[in-house]
Every structure is written in C-alpha cells, then in structure tokens.
Design a protein around this motif. Structure first.
Motif, PDB file in Angstrom:
ATOM      1  N   TYR A  60       0.828  -1.220   0.015  1.00 39.57           N
ATOM      2  CA  TYR A  60      -0.096   0.002   0.134  1.00 39.57           C
ATOM      3  C   TYR A  60       0.896   1.148   0.112  1.00 39.57           C
ATOM      4  O   TYR A  60       0.335   2.322  -0.320  1.00 39.57           O
ATOM      5  N   SER A  61       2.092   1.206   0.446  1.00 40.30           N
ATOM      6  CA  SER A  61       2.980   2.368   0.591  1.00 40.30           C
ATOM      7  C   SER A  61       4.267   1.897   0.144  1.00 40.30           C
ATOM      8  O   SER A  61       4.747   0.793   0.276  1.00 40.30           O
ATOM      9  N   THR A  63       6.881   2.814   2.671  1.00 46.63           N
ATOM     10  CA  THR A  63       7.623   3.268   3.852  1.00 46.63           C
ATOM     11  C   THR A  63       8.655   1.946   4.146  1.00 46.63           C
ATOM     12  O   THR A  63       8.303   0.757   3.559  1.00 46.63           O
ATOM     13  N   SER A  66       7.674  -2.210   6.867  1.00 46.78           N
ATOM     14  CA  SER A  66       7.565  -3.771   6.757  1.00 46.78           C
ATOM     15  C   SER A  66       8.412  -4.445   5.570  1.00 46.78           C
ATOM     16  O   SER A  66       8.659  -3.635   4.716  1.00 46.78           O
ATOM     17  N   GLU A  69       7.196  -4.168   1.808  1.00 50.93           N
ATOM     18  CA  GLU A  69       7.363  -2.860   1.239  1.00 50.93           C
ATOM     19  C   GLU A  69       8.791  -2.443   1.149  1.00 50.93           C
ATOM     20  O   GLU A  69       9.181  -1.923   0.046  1.00 50.93           O
ATOM     21  N   ASN A  92     -10.792   0.791  -8.072  1.00 52.19           N
ATOM     22  CA  ASN A  92     -10.622   1.091  -6.693  1.00 52.19           C
ATOM     23  C   ASN A  92      -9.461   2.300  -6.607  1.00 52.19           C
ATOM     24  O   ASN A  92      -8.487   2.407  -5.843  1.00 52.19           O
ATOM     25  N   GLU A  94      -8.911   5.713  -5.813  1.00 50.32           N
ATOM     26  CA  GLU A  94      -8.570   6.550  -4.932  1.00 50.32           C
ATOM     27  C   GLU A  94      -7.406   5.926  -4.029  1.00 50.32           C
ATOM     28  O   GLU A  94      -6.349   6.336  -4.009  1.00 50.32           O
ATOM     29  N   ARG A  95      -7.776   4.630  -3.491  1.00 44.80           N
ATOM     30  CA  ARG A  95      -6.739   4.024  -2.916  1.00 44.80           C
ATOM     31  C   ARG A  95      -5.360   3.820  -3.360  1.00 44.80           C
ATOM     32  O   ARG A  95      -4.355   3.933  -2.953  1.00 44.80           O
ATOM     33  N   TYR A  98      -2.486   6.660  -4.180  1.00 47.97           N
ATOM     34  CA  TYR A  98      -1.427   6.850  -3.251  1.00 47.97           C
ATOM     35  C   TYR A  98       0.038   6.410  -3.597  1.00 47.97           C
ATOM     36  O   TYR A  98       0.847   6.930  -3.635  1.00 47.97           O
ATOM     37  N   LYS A 123     -19.146  -1.050 -12.618  1.00 50.67           N
ATOM     38  CA  LYS A 123     -19.684  -0.288 -11.458  1.00 50.67           C
ATOM     39  C   LYS A 123     -20.081   1.271 -12.025  1.00 50.67           C
ATOM     40  O   LYS A 123     -20.287   1.954 -11.495  1.00 50.67           O
ATOM     41  N   TYR A 125     -18.031   3.124 -14.053  1.00 50.65           N
ATOM     42  CA  TYR A 125     -17.027   4.131 -13.801  1.00 50.65           C
ATOM     43  C   TYR A 125     -16.443   4.488 -15.396  1.00 50.65           C
ATOM     44  O   TYR A 125     -16.373   3.524 -15.867  1.00 50.65           O
ATOM     45  N   LYS A 208      11.623  12.578   2.600  1.00 51.42           N
ATOM     46  CA  LYS A 208      11.974  11.125   3.568  1.00 51.42           C
ATOM     47  C   LYS A 208      12.671  11.582   4.678  1.00 51.42           C
ATOM     48  O   LYS A 208      12.350  11.121   5.818  1.00 51.42           O
ATOM     49  N   LEU A 210      12.602  14.385   6.354  1.00 49.32           N
ATOM     50  CA  LEU A 210      11.455  15.135   7.139  1.00 49.32           C
ATOM     51  C   LEU A 210      10.335  14.170   7.612  1.00 49.32           C
ATOM     52  O   LEU A 210       9.894  14.682   8.683  1.00 49.32           O
ATOM     53  N   GLU A 211       9.972  13.199   6.743  1.00 52.94           N
ATOM     54  CA  GLU A 211       9.543  12.098   7.496  1.00 52.94           C
ATOM     55  C   GLU A 211      10.291  11.214   8.550  1.00 52.94           C
ATOM     56  O   GLU A 211       9.450  10.393   9.242  1.00 52.94           O
ATOM     57  N   ARG A 212      11.315  11.350   8.708  1.00 47.22           N
ATOM     58  CA  ARG A 212      12.170  10.669   9.459  1.00 47.22           C
ATOM     59  C   ARG A 212      12.021   9.230   9.079  1.00 47.22           C
ATOM     60  O   ARG A 212      12.254   8.230  10.013  1.00 47.22           O
TER      61      ARG A 212
ATOM     62  N   ARG B  57       2.108   9.544  16.008  1.00 47.96           N
ATOM     63  CA  ARG B  57       2.135   9.788  14.343  1.00 47.96           C
ATOM     64  C   ARG B  57       2.389   8.581  13.710  1.00 47.96           C
ATOM     65  O   ARG B  57       2.124   8.446  12.584  1.00 47.96           O
ATOM     66  N   ARG B  61      -0.033   7.506  10.723  1.00 48.12           N
ATOM     67  CA  ARG B  61       0.701   7.433   9.337  1.00 48.12           C
ATOM     68  C   ARG B  61       0.346   6.133   8.705  1.00 48.12           C
ATOM     69  O   ARG B  61      -0.010   6.026   7.466  1.00 48.12           O
ATOM     70  N   ARG B  62       0.512   5.080   9.462  1.00 47.95           N
ATOM     71  CA  ARG B  62       0.253   3.725   8.738  1.00 47.95           C
ATOM     72  C   ARG B  62      -1.205   3.580   8.518  1.00 47.95           C
ATOM     73  O   ARG B  62      -1.760   3.064   7.410  1.00 47.95           O
ATOM     74  N   GLU B  65      -1.904   5.328   5.371  1.00 50.07           N
ATOM     75  CA  GLU B  65      -1.453   4.822   4.115  1.00 50.07           C
ATOM     76  C   GLU B  65      -2.434   3.532   3.754  1.00 50.07           C
ATOM     77  O   GLU B  65      -2.647   3.194   2.659  1.00 50.07           O
ATOM     78  N   LEU B  66      -3.027   2.883   4.680  1.00 48.39           N
ATOM     79  CA  LEU B  66      -3.867   1.601   4.680  1.00 48.39           C
ATOM     80  C   LEU B  66      -5.326   1.978   4.163  1.00 48.39           C
ATOM     81  O   LEU B  66      -6.164   1.354   3.891  1.00 48.39           O
ATOM     82  N   GLY B  67      -5.341   3.735   3.971  1.00 47.69           N
ATOM     83  CA  GLY B  67      -6.806   4.073   3.652  1.00 47.69           C
ATOM     84  C   GLY B  67      -7.862   4.455   4.717  1.00 47.69           C
ATOM     85  O   GLY B  67      -8.782   5.097   4.372  1.00 47.69           O
ATOM     86  N   LYS B  88     -12.495   1.315   1.419  1.00 53.85           N
ATOM     87  CA  LYS B  88     -12.093   1.592   0.303  1.00 53.85           C
ATOM     88  C   LYS B  88     -11.883   0.375  -0.774  1.00 53.85           C
ATOM     89  O   LYS B  88     -10.875   0.296  -1.538  1.00 53.85           O
ATOM     90  N   GLY B  89     -12.847  -0.384  -0.408  1.00 48.91           N
ATOM     91  CA  GLY B  89     -12.687  -1.821  -1.435  1.00 48.91           C
ATOM     92  C   GLY B  89     -11.637  -2.687  -0.896  1.00 48.91           C
ATOM     93  O   GLY B  89     -11.601  -3.622  -1.806  1.00 48.91           O
ATOM     94  N   ASP B 114     -16.798   4.753  -1.026  1.00 47.55           N
ATOM     95  CA  ASP B 114     -15.806   4.057  -1.981  1.00 47.55           C
ATOM     96  C   ASP B 114     -16.143   3.006  -2.689  1.00 47.55           C
ATOM     97  O   ASP B 114     -15.231   2.236  -3.561  1.00 47.55           O
TER      98      ASP B 114
END
Lengths: 236, 115
Positions: A60-61, A63, A66, A69, A92, A94-95, A98, A123, A125, A208, A210-212, B57, B61-62, B65-67, B88-89, B114
């Motif tokens: 999902y991101s 960072t 994990s 990731e 889907n 929007e999710r 990111y 759907k 869209y 990154k 600044l995000e520490r 934080r 934040r996590r 990220e997971l929505g 979000k699905g 969503d």
C-alpha cells in the motif's frame, strides 16, 4: 539490450495476472491478497526487444516499516529497473493512486496500467485516461489482464518508456509553502554531495528525511551528512 | 512532539477528539460527534465514518497509508478475535487495540462511499 521491468501495485490488483499476460508464464494467481511473497521473474520478447519482468509483492505504501514494502522499495532504488509498471485497480482508484504518487516522488520511469477496467465499467466508472496521463505526467494504459486486453499496448509503452524518448512533464507533488521551504533547504544541502544526489533523487531524500524515514536517515549517516541530520534534529 | 492520544475519550471531553499535532483529527462535522465510538466496538455488519485517530504519528501514518482517512466509510466484516474491516474496497485485518484507536461516527450518510 534487455529491458528491466518491475511490476508494482496494491495487493489484489492483478499484478500476477499482468505478469502472466506479459511473460506467458503460468504463475499461480490467487484471488486473495498476499499471493506474491517474493519476487518472481519472467522474460518476453516484443517487437524484437527483450524484457525481463519482475513481479514485486503487493503493497500500500513505500515506507521502510514492513518487509514486503522494503523489498519493493529497495528493488526500485537499488536495482533501478528501466521501467516500473504501477498496476492500478481501476475499480478502486482512490486507494491505488497513493502508491502512484509515492512512485512519482521516487522518480521511477513509470507507466500506469489501469487494470480491471471491466469491473470498473460494470460499476459504471468512466475514465479520461488522457487527462489522467497528463495530470500524472506518465502514460496510462487501460488493461484487463485476464482477457489480455491492453497487454500489447502496455508492451509498446514499456519499449517506448525504456527508449527514454518520452517527453513528459515532471510532476511534483507540492506540500505547501512551509514544508517546501524546508524541503528546498535540505535539497540544496544534498546537492552539495554529487555522489549522493546522483544516487538518489534529492527531493525524495529531503521529503523522507522530514518524515524521519529510518532507511534514509541511515543513508545520510553513511554519507556523513551531519548538517542535514542536524536540521531535522536527529541525534544519535 | 505534541502529546500523543492516550485515552479514547480524554479528560477534555468528547468534543476534542483530535490530538494537538494534526488537523486531520478535526471532527468532520459537529453532528457526528454525538455518536462517536471506537471502531473496535462496532459489531459485524456495522458501518461507521472515520472522524479521528487517537494515536501517535507512527500508527496514524500507517492507518492513513492503509486508507483509514478521515470521512472514509468503514464496515466491519468480522469482529472476533480481531477485526476484519472493509475500507476503500480492501479488506484489512486490525488488532482490537488498534481498532479502539480509530474513532468513527455511526451516522449514516455524509461519508465518502468508495464502493
């Protein structure tokens, strides 16, 4: 020349299905998330160009918190694939976008595959892919991996992106005046080190820090950029 | 660093769900505050709209990220032993401790749907 292609995206968006469609392999595709626990590799040839495709775990991101990731992120930073295909679940979006923004920040040579177009259509869209491509500054290719719809176009886009002929505007995600001042200040400090700024995108490093982000702070420590670490109040 | 969210409903009362460090914890609208409860207390099939995170934080934040973004609709798919929620699905598994730190409004309507 072999084109190195990495597939990345959220869990359960059809990365492995795209991988199979691209390489003609029969990797197991599960209909639950987390099927891809380690990277898989395959090859294919398209219009005389050979591609080596790597299927990364669904995330999902980006960072460093994990393992999955970290695998995906380090692959993009360290292996430097020629092209990164971000697979987005069109039903889907929007999710999914990111992660796309994080990849833009990493300055990967990105293509967005807008997958599951059939489900999105069911759907109701509709997508203006040209507009989306303009907004993101990267090619957007609609696909349905299971029926191989759009796979040829995706391969064409990969070859074009790898040739470096894509003249697209670089999209920067702004964080507002206060943060931008800090980002610019750190960026300038990073630019003083040609090796560091040649190895990693300076703006990405600045954000990154600044995000520490632990890994990026580790990089700065290795490069002994004490001045930068002091700015963010990092002490050993 | 500003104070971390401690108790779910701190001594400052239910009107100040947000912690001091972020504006994302602002309640979405005044009305929803009346029915603000932790996601961890919802039963199977119930839906809520996220209005705040009561945590530091790192976890916030996590969650983002997971929505788990403010105004998002979240539905509890299964609630024992841990939670499985649809947001979000995607289906996301949450420990109860984490789920207790996500504050939702039970008001129907008003959130971003969503699905």
């Amino acid at each position: 020349m072999i084109i190195k292609v990495a597939l990345i995206g959220n869990p359960n968006v059809g990365k492995t299905a795209i991988f199979n469609a691209l390489t003609g392999s029969r990797q197991h595709v599960g209909n639950w998330p987390g099927v891809t626990v380690e990277k898989k590799e395959g090859r294919c040839t398209h219009r005389g160009a050979e591609m080596e495709v790597v299927d990364l775990p669904g995330i999902y991101s980006l960072t460093a918190s994990s393992i999955d990731e970290r695998i995906a992120r380090n692959y993009i930073i360290k292996e430097r694939p020629d092209v990164v295909v971000d697979i987005v679940d069109a039903s889907n979006i929007e999710r999914n976008l990111y992660l796309t923004l994080l990849l833009l920040e990493l300055e990967a040579n990105l293509i967005v595959a807008l997958n599951m177009m059939d489900i999105a259509a069911s759907k109701g869209y509709e997508f203006d892919t040209e507009k989306l491509s303009l907004l993101l500054g990267v090619p957007v290719i609609p696909t349905v991996a299971t029926t191989h719809f759009g796979i040829r176009e995706l391969k064409d886009a990969i070859i074009e992106a790898a040739s470096g002929k894509n003249k697209r505007r670089k999209v920067t995600i702004g964080y507002g005046e206060d943060l931008e001042t800090e980002i610019r200040r750190i960026e300038e400090m990073i630019m003083e080190d040609p090796h560091l700024s040649g190895t990693y995108p300076p703006r990405w490093l600045a954000i990154k820090i600044l995000e520490r982000d632990e890994e990026v702070i580790g990089i700065l420590e290795r490069y002994q950029k004490k001045d930068v670490l002091e700015v963010v109040g990092w002490e050993k | 660093m500003p104070g971390r969210g401690g108790r779910i409903f701190g001594k400052r009362g239910i009107n100040e769900l947000g912690d001091e460090s972020g504006d994302i914890n602002e309640p979405v609208d005044g009305k929803s505050i009346k029915s603000a409860i932790p996601l961890g207390l919802l039963s199977e099939g119930e839906e809520g709209i996220i209005i705040a995170h009561r945590c530091g934080r790192g976890l916030r934040r996590r969650l983002l990220e997971l929505g788990f973004t403010p105004s998002s609709r979240v539905r509890v798919v299964s609630s024992f032993p841990g939670l499985i929620v649809d947001i979000k699905g995607s289906r996301i598994a949450l420990g109860r401790g984490v789920a207790m730190k996500i504050i939702v409004s039970l008001n129907s309507g008003g959130g971003k749907d969503d699905n």
